[in-house]
Every structure is written in C-alpha cells, then in structure tokens.
Design a protein around this motif. Structure first.
Motif, PDB file in Angstrom:
ATOM      1  N   GLN A 110       0.718  -1.077   0.101  1.00 41.80           N
ATOM      2  CA  GLN A 110       0.136   0.017   0.027  1.00 41.80           C
ATOM      3  C   GLN A 110       1.029   1.428  -0.066  1.00 41.80           C
ATOM      4  O   GLN A 110       0.635   2.225  -0.822  1.00 41.80           O
ATOM      5  N   VAL A 111       1.948   1.356   0.926  1.00 41.34           N
ATOM      6  CA  VAL A 111       2.746   2.306   0.910  1.00 41.34           C
ATOM      7  C   VAL A 111       3.537   2.416  -0.581  1.00 41.34           C
ATOM      8  O   VAL A 111       3.705   3.805  -0.960  1.00 41.34           O
ATOM      9  N   TYR A 112       4.041   1.471  -1.047  1.00 41.90           N
ATOM     10  CA  TYR A 112       4.605   1.580  -2.586  1.00 41.90           C
ATOM     11  C   TYR A 112       3.539   2.181  -3.525  1.00 41.90           C
ATOM     12  O   TYR A 112       4.355   3.001  -4.306  1.00 41.90           O
ATOM     13  N   MET A 113       2.415   1.913  -3.420  1.00 41.66           N
ATOM     14  CA  MET A 113       1.608   2.446  -4.481  1.00 41.66           C
ATOM     15  C   MET A 113       1.426   3.783  -4.366  1.00 41.66           C
ATOM     16  O   MET A 113       1.195   4.714  -5.334  1.00 41.66           O
ATOM     17  N   LYS A 114       1.362   4.090  -3.067  1.00 41.01           N
ATOM     18  CA  LYS A 114       1.118   5.761  -2.704  1.00 41.01           C
ATOM     19  C   LYS A 114       2.361   6.625  -3.086  1.00 41.01           C
ATOM     20  O   LYS A 114       2.324   7.485  -3.494  1.00 41.01           O
ATOM     21  N   SER A 115       3.558   5.765  -2.868  1.00 40.89           N
ATOM     22  CA  SER A 115       4.776   6.586  -3.375  1.00 40.89           C
ATOM     23  C   SER A 115       4.964   6.619  -4.975  1.00 40.89           C
ATOM     24  O   SER A 115       5.193   7.877  -5.343  1.00 40.89           O
ATOM     25  N   LEU A 116       4.373   5.829  -5.660  1.00 44.94           N
ATOM     26  CA  LEU A 116       4.117   5.984  -7.242  1.00 44.94           C
ATOM     27  C   LEU A 116       3.167   6.791  -7.762  1.00 44.94           C
ATOM     28  O   LEU A 116       3.499   7.681  -8.330  1.00 44.94           O
ATOM     29  N   THR A 117       1.934   6.941  -6.679  1.00 46.13           N
ATOM     30  CA  THR A 117       1.174   8.150  -6.973  1.00 46.13           C
ATOM     31  C   THR A 117       1.894   9.580  -6.809  1.00 46.13           C
ATOM     32  O   THR A 117       1.681  10.652  -7.802  1.00 46.13           O
TER      33      THR A 117
ATOM     34  N   VAL B  58       4.430  10.918  -9.339  1.00 45.09           N
ATOM     35  CA  VAL B  58       3.863  11.230 -10.564  1.00 45.09           C
ATOM     36  C   VAL B  58       3.450  12.746 -10.354  1.00 45.09           C
ATOM     37  O   VAL B  58       3.502  13.663 -11.303  1.00 45.09           O
ATOM     38  N   GLU B  59       2.401  13.051  -9.445  1.00 41.45           N
ATOM     39  CA  GLU B  59       1.838  14.086  -9.181  1.00 41.45           C
ATOM     40  C   GLU B  59       2.636  14.928  -8.833  1.00 41.45           C
ATOM     41  O   GLU B  59       2.539  16.314  -9.034  1.00 41.45           O
ATOM     42  N   GLY B  60       3.990  14.761  -8.059  1.00 39.47           N
ATOM     43  CA  GLY B  60       4.975  15.714  -7.558  1.00 39.47           C
ATOM     44  C   GLY B  60       5.932  15.870  -8.360  1.00 39.47           C
ATOM     45  O   GLY B  60       7.017  16.475  -8.381  1.00 39.47           O
ATOM     46  N   LYS B  61       6.026  15.143  -9.430  1.00 40.77           N
ATOM     47  CA  LYS B  61       7.064  15.252 -10.518  1.00 40.77           C
ATOM     48  C   LYS B  61       8.280  14.938  -9.890  1.00 40.77           C
ATOM     49  O   LYS B  61       9.243  15.609 -10.178  1.00 40.77           O
ATOM     50  N   VAL B  62       8.356  13.910  -9.336  1.00 38.64           N
ATOM     51  CA  VAL B  62       9.667  13.427  -8.740  1.00 38.64           C
ATOM     52  C   VAL B  62       9.925  11.589  -8.855  1.00 38.64           C
ATOM     53  O   VAL B  62      10.391  11.023  -8.368  1.00 38.64           O
ATOM     54  N   THR B  63       9.543  11.506 -10.270  1.00 39.78           N
ATOM     55  CA  THR B  63       9.654  10.138 -10.578  1.00 39.78           C
ATOM     56  C   THR B  63      10.957   9.371 -10.594  1.00 39.78           C
ATOM     57  O   THR B  63      11.141   8.287 -10.625  1.00 39.78           O
ATOM     58  N   GLU B  64      11.994  10.211 -10.842  1.00 39.55           N
ATOM     59  CA  GLU B  64      13.219   9.766 -10.623  1.00 39.55           C
ATOM     60  C   GLU B  64      13.749   8.988  -9.179  1.00 39.55           C
ATOM     61  O   GLU B  64      14.858   8.124  -9.676  1.00 39.55           O
ATOM     62  N   TYR B  65      13.379   9.341  -8.284  1.00 40.95           N
ATOM     63  CA  TYR B  65      13.582   8.632  -7.279  1.00 40.95           C
ATOM     64  C   TYR B  65      12.979   7.237  -7.147  1.00 40.95           C
ATOM     65  O   TYR B  65      13.396   6.365  -6.229  1.00 40.95           O
ATOM     66  N   VAL B  66      11.909   7.077  -7.740  1.00 45.63           N
ATOM     67  CA  VAL B  66      11.258   5.511  -7.726  1.00 45.63           C
ATOM     68  C   VAL B  66      11.675   4.615  -8.877  1.00 45.63           C
ATOM     69  O   VAL B  66      11.480   3.359  -8.723  1.00 45.63           O
ATOM     70  N   VAL B  67      11.884   5.099 -10.079  1.00 47.68           N
ATOM     71  CA  VAL B  67      12.243   4.342 -11.265  1.00 47.68           C
ATOM     72  C   VAL B  67      13.360   3.195 -10.840  1.00 47.68           C
ATOM     73  O   VAL B  67      13.100   2.170 -11.524  1.00 47.68           O
ATOM     74  N   PRO B  68      14.451   3.585 -10.019  1.00 44.49           N
ATOM     75  CA  PRO B  68      15.473   2.601  -9.967  1.00 44.49           C
ATOM     76  C   PRO B  68      14.752   1.244  -9.212  1.00 44.49           C
ATOM     77  O   PRO B  68      15.397   0.260  -9.523  1.00 44.49           O
ATOM     78  N   SER B  69      13.872   1.529  -8.338  1.00 43.75           N
ATOM     79  CA  SER B  69      13.222   0.090  -7.719  1.00 43.75           C
ATOM     80  C   SER B  69      12.410  -0.595  -8.778  1.00 43.75           C
ATOM     81  O   SER B  69      12.224  -1.760  -8.187  1.00 43.75           O
ATOM     82  N   PHE B  70      12.108  -0.223  -9.761  1.00 43.57           N
ATOM     83  CA  PHE B  70      11.413  -1.071 -10.625  1.00 43.57           C
ATOM     84  C   PHE B  70      12.179  -2.303 -11.201  1.00 43.57           C
ATOM     85  O   PHE B  70      11.666  -3.479 -11.445  1.00 43.57           O
ATOM     86  N   LYS B  71      13.510  -2.341 -11.017  1.00 46.87           N
ATOM     87  CA  LYS B  71      14.226  -3.374 -11.189  1.00 46.87           C
ATOM     88  C   LYS B  71      14.333  -4.686 -10.176  1.00 46.87           C
ATOM     89  O   LYS B  71      14.266  -5.822 -10.665  1.00 46.87           O
ATOM     90  N   LYS B  72      13.369  -4.365  -8.948  1.00 48.10           N
ATOM     91  CA  LYS B  72      13.360  -5.205  -8.191  1.00 48.10           C
ATOM     92  C   LYS B  72      11.814  -5.778  -7.972  1.00 48.10           C
ATOM     93  O   LYS B  72      11.646  -6.272  -6.941  1.00 48.10           O
ATOM     94  N   ILE B  73      10.972  -5.205  -8.916  1.00 46.64           N
ATOM     95  CA  ILE B  73       9.608  -5.536  -8.866  1.00 46.64           C
ATOM     96  C   ILE B  73       9.209  -6.937  -8.613  1.00 46.64           C
ATOM     97  O   ILE B  73       8.503  -7.344  -7.826  1.00 46.64           O
ATOM     98  N   ASP B  74       9.881  -8.164  -9.434  1.00 43.71           N
ATOM     99  CA  ASP B  74       9.667  -9.233  -9.462  1.00 43.71           C
ATOM    100  C   ASP B  74       9.929  -9.643  -7.888  1.00 43.71           C
ATOM    101  O   ASP B  74       9.200 -10.567  -7.302  1.00 43.71           O
ATOM    102  N   ASN B  75      11.167  -9.404  -7.087  1.00 42.65           N
ATOM    103  CA  ASN B  75      11.230  -9.662  -5.875  1.00 42.65           C
ATOM    104  C   ASN B  75      10.092  -9.194  -5.024  1.00 42.65           C
ATOM    105  O   ASN B  75       9.652  -9.918  -4.089  1.00 42.65           O
ATOM    106  N   PHE B  76       9.878  -7.900  -5.239  1.00 39.10           N
ATOM    107  CA  PHE B  76       8.846  -7.310  -4.272  1.00 39.10           C
ATOM    108  C   PHE B  76       7.466  -8.179  -4.397  1.00 39.10           C
ATOM    109  O   PHE B  76       6.776  -8.152  -3.334  1.00 39.10           O
TER     110      PHE B  76
END
Length: 429
Positions: free
Chosen positions: A137-144, A147-165
């Motif tokens: 739930q927290v991760y989903m809020k961080s994605l929202t 995008v809305e705060g225009k700080v996507t560069e901070y979350v993009v690196p985590s996408f490499k670990k999505i399968d583990n998540f």
C-alpha cells in the motif's frame, strides 16, 4: 531502516500534537487557541492511555497536514518520523494496515509541497513495516506521489526489483494489475523510458487473459494506449500485444477496430497495407497524434524485416525498392538503417544487386540454427519454425557425434595394426 530515538522524558506523540496545534492556532489569539490546544492534547493523551493507536495516528496526521506548509523541511520530517513510528505500537495487523492507509493518504494529499521529502517519508514508513500488504500500500502511494509531485526519478530504480517485491508482497491479480499500470504511468513521464513503459503496460494487459468480457472492457483504453505507444516508438519493432485478449477485443469494437487493424499491419504486413490504411483512416491517425512520416519509416524497416525472413536468404534490390517504395539509390541506405537497428544481419552484394541475409552459426558450423533477422511477432508460426530448426540442429549434432565415433574406431584400428607390424619387424631382426 528508520530508528526512533527518544531524546527527552516528554512523550514524543504529545509533543507533536502540541507543536502542530500551536502552529494551527497561532493566529487565533490565546483565548481561542489555548482551549483547542488543550482539547487536542487531551484527546491524544486518552488515546495513548487506551492504546488506541489508530485514533492517535488519525489525529496526529490530520493536525500535521493542516500546518505542513508552515513547517520547515526538518520539522516536517521529524514530525512524520514520530507519527510513522506509531505502526510499531500496534500488535493488530488490521490496525497497522489502517494506520498505514491513514498516514500515507495524508502524505500524498499535497504533492506539490516538498514532494521529494514526502517521498522520503513514505520510504521511511515502508522500512518500518513488517506487514507485506501494508508495504504494498505504501509503495503504491509512493508511485502516485512520484507522478503528481514530478519526482519520478526517485522511484524508477526500484522497478528493477519488482519481481522480488511481488514475491514478498504476495498480492493478488487485481493488485498486480494496479501496480503494473501505476509503474507504466510513472515511466510514461520520461520519454527515454518508453520501452520500459510499454513493457509494464503489456504486463498490465496480460493480467486480463482469463477475464470475462465485462472485466476485459475495463482494459480497452489502456489497450489502445499500448498499441499507439508501440506504433509511435521508433526503437521498438517487436511486441506481444496482438494475441492478448485485452487487445484482441478491439477488433470487434466499432470505435477501436481501426487501432487493432493498425497494430496488425505493423506486426504482420508491409508498407503497401499501411498506405491503404492511411488513405481510409487519415483522421484516425491524426486523432492519436501519429505522424505519417514516422509511421512510414517504421513500416519500411518492418517490411524489410519481412523480406529478410524469407527462407531463401537472398533479397533482390528490386524487391526492396518496390516493397519499401523508395528510389533505387535509396535501397542501400535502408539496408544500413535496418542493420544499425539490429533488425537484420546481412551483407550487400552490389555486383549482383542482392542482399544476402547472413546465417549466424553457433559452435562453428555444427549448430545450424540460423538467426537471420528479428521477428516482428512470435506466435505459433514462429514456434513451429523454431521447432523445425531445433530438429535440424539435433540431427546435425547426431551426425557429428556419429562421425567422431567412427573416426575414433578407425584411428584405434590403425594404431593396433601399426603396433602389430612393429612387433613382427622386431622379431625378424
């Protein structure tokens, strides 16, 4: 990992409530402010004594957000560090989940105010949690927020670990669907990540594979978006969209049938088919922001790939000229473009005016699986072709092994004859 270190005997939760309430009532005057501040502190104290951590979290986070714009970044971070630590006080997973929802929902309410700090607060909350679904739930809020705060560069690196998540969170199909779409939306904000955006959008659409028509209908808009993203992407020449039920439904939809037809042209047909489509659907192309010149360029390269997939392995210059609808002197230019894009591996025979699609061989000449060019799609036809090539490879390997064994037997026989002759000669001497 976030660590809470108490620095005084004063209860940190009461200190936060008092601090935020004082800020909120700072302009009201003592007579109006003091009763309200006392009331809020009393409510907080009662919740602490009763162990009602969810009520306390709601009270604290609401008070904090009312005055967040008045706080410095340091004060806001400290305030939320104490608020987030409440999740460690409850032994009820249900209460923890509700606290997480209450806190994270308030954190993302003002995305334009200290967005990067708010994202950091969510990351700290995530690290405090042991509850897998609460983390999700927290991760989903961080994605929202990203995008809305225009700080996507901070979350993009985590996408490499999505399968583990996903293994850790163990969420159902519906939540996975929500996650993949959210990630695709984050990546769409960066034009250099269009390939990754389409990848996650395809994952999202794939989650509808076993759904009924009513549920499939929910994916129509995103299916159209995926098709248009693929057609627009100048560096993507392959995709798995055509056979997905979420995309296939567009074929029978009056509004979106041309979009499906366009996808089919880009994956299975040649430039002439696109030219016919354009003549009949020019308004459709314009409505989706498709530039004809870019579409023609991509279709020429895809048409060249289609020519290269011919089993003969040779393409006359005249065929390229006619298929790509270019001048004779431009033929080699388009061949070079296809090679540069790593779509085909070939050499140009300028003397005979043909392109020879090179056979890429593994293990010298024994593994005769020829990878001549990229496939635009990989369906049943391509699987059958691969099966045939693997069978050929197996037979060739078998022949090689038989030849080696035969040569080995012959060689051993020759060596035995030579030894016998040498012993006989020694006896005569």
């Amino acid at each position: 990992m976030t660590t809470i270190v108490p620095t005084s005997e004063e209860d940190p939760f009461l200190a936060v409530v008092q601090f935020t309430s004082q800020l909120a009532w700072a302009d009201a005057g003592p007579e109006a402010a003091e009763p309200e501040i006392s009331r809020l502190c009393r409510e907080a104290e009662e919740s602490i004594v009763a162990g009602k951590w969810l009520e306390l979290a709601s009270l604290m986070v609401t008070s904090a957000e009312l005055v967040s714009s008045k706080m410095s970044e340091k004060d806001l971070e400290c305030t939320y560090t104490i608020i987030c630590s409440l999740v460690k006080n409850s032994n009820s997973p249900e209460d923890v989940l509700e606290m997480v929802k209450a806190i994270s929902s308030k954190v993302v309410q003002q995305p334009n105010d200290k967005a990067s700090l708010r994202l950091k607060i969510l990351f700290n909350l995530y690290n405090l949690l042991d509850h897998p679904y609460a983390r999700f739930q927290v991760y989903m809020k961080s994605l929202t927020l990203a995008v809305e705060g225009k700080v996507t560069e901070y979350v993009v690196p985590s996408f490499k670990k999505i399968d583990n998540f996903l293994k850790e969170w163990n969420v159902d199909t519906k939540d996975q669907r929500e996650l993949f779409l959210a990630i695709a939306n984050v990546l769409r904000e960066n034009k250099s990540l269009v390939n990754e955006s389409l990848k996650f959008l395809t994952k999202y659409l794939a989650t509808f594979s076993n759904e009924d028509a009513q549920v499939l209908g929910e994916a129509k808009e995103e299916a159209v978006r995926a098709v248009i993203e693929f057609v627009k992407a100048s560096s993507i020449f392959q995709c798995d969209l055509l056979d997905l039920p979420a995309v296939a439904q567009l074929e029978k939809d009056t509004k979106y049938a041309p979009v499906y037809q366009l996808l089919k042209i880009f994956l299975t047909q040649r430039l002439n088919a696109y030219s016919e489509f354009k003549a009949a659907n020019s308004e459709c192309l314009q409505s989706y922001g498709l530039v004809d010149e870019d579409c023609v360029t991509k279709m020429r390269l895809l048409s060249l790939v289609d020519l290269a997939s011919d089993e003969s392995g040779k393409i006359p210059y005249t065929s390229i000229k006619d298929t790509l609808q270019v001048k004779e002197e431009e033929v080699e230019l388009w061949i070079v473009k296809a090679i540069t894009a790593k779509l085909i591996d070939c050499k140009m025979d300028q003397m005979n005016q043909v392109v020879i699609v090179r056979q890429v061989l593994s293990i010298e000449t024994f593994l005769l699986i020829d990878i001549r060019c990229s496939e635009r799609e990989f369906g049943s036809k391509q699987w059958q072709s691969l099966r045939t090539k693997l069978a050929t490879w197996r037979d060739n390997i078998g022949n090689v092994i038989s030849t080696i064994e035969s040569n080995k037997v012959t060689e051993e026989g020759s060596q035995s004859s030579s030894s016998a002759a040498a012993i006989q000669g020694l006896s005569v001497r």
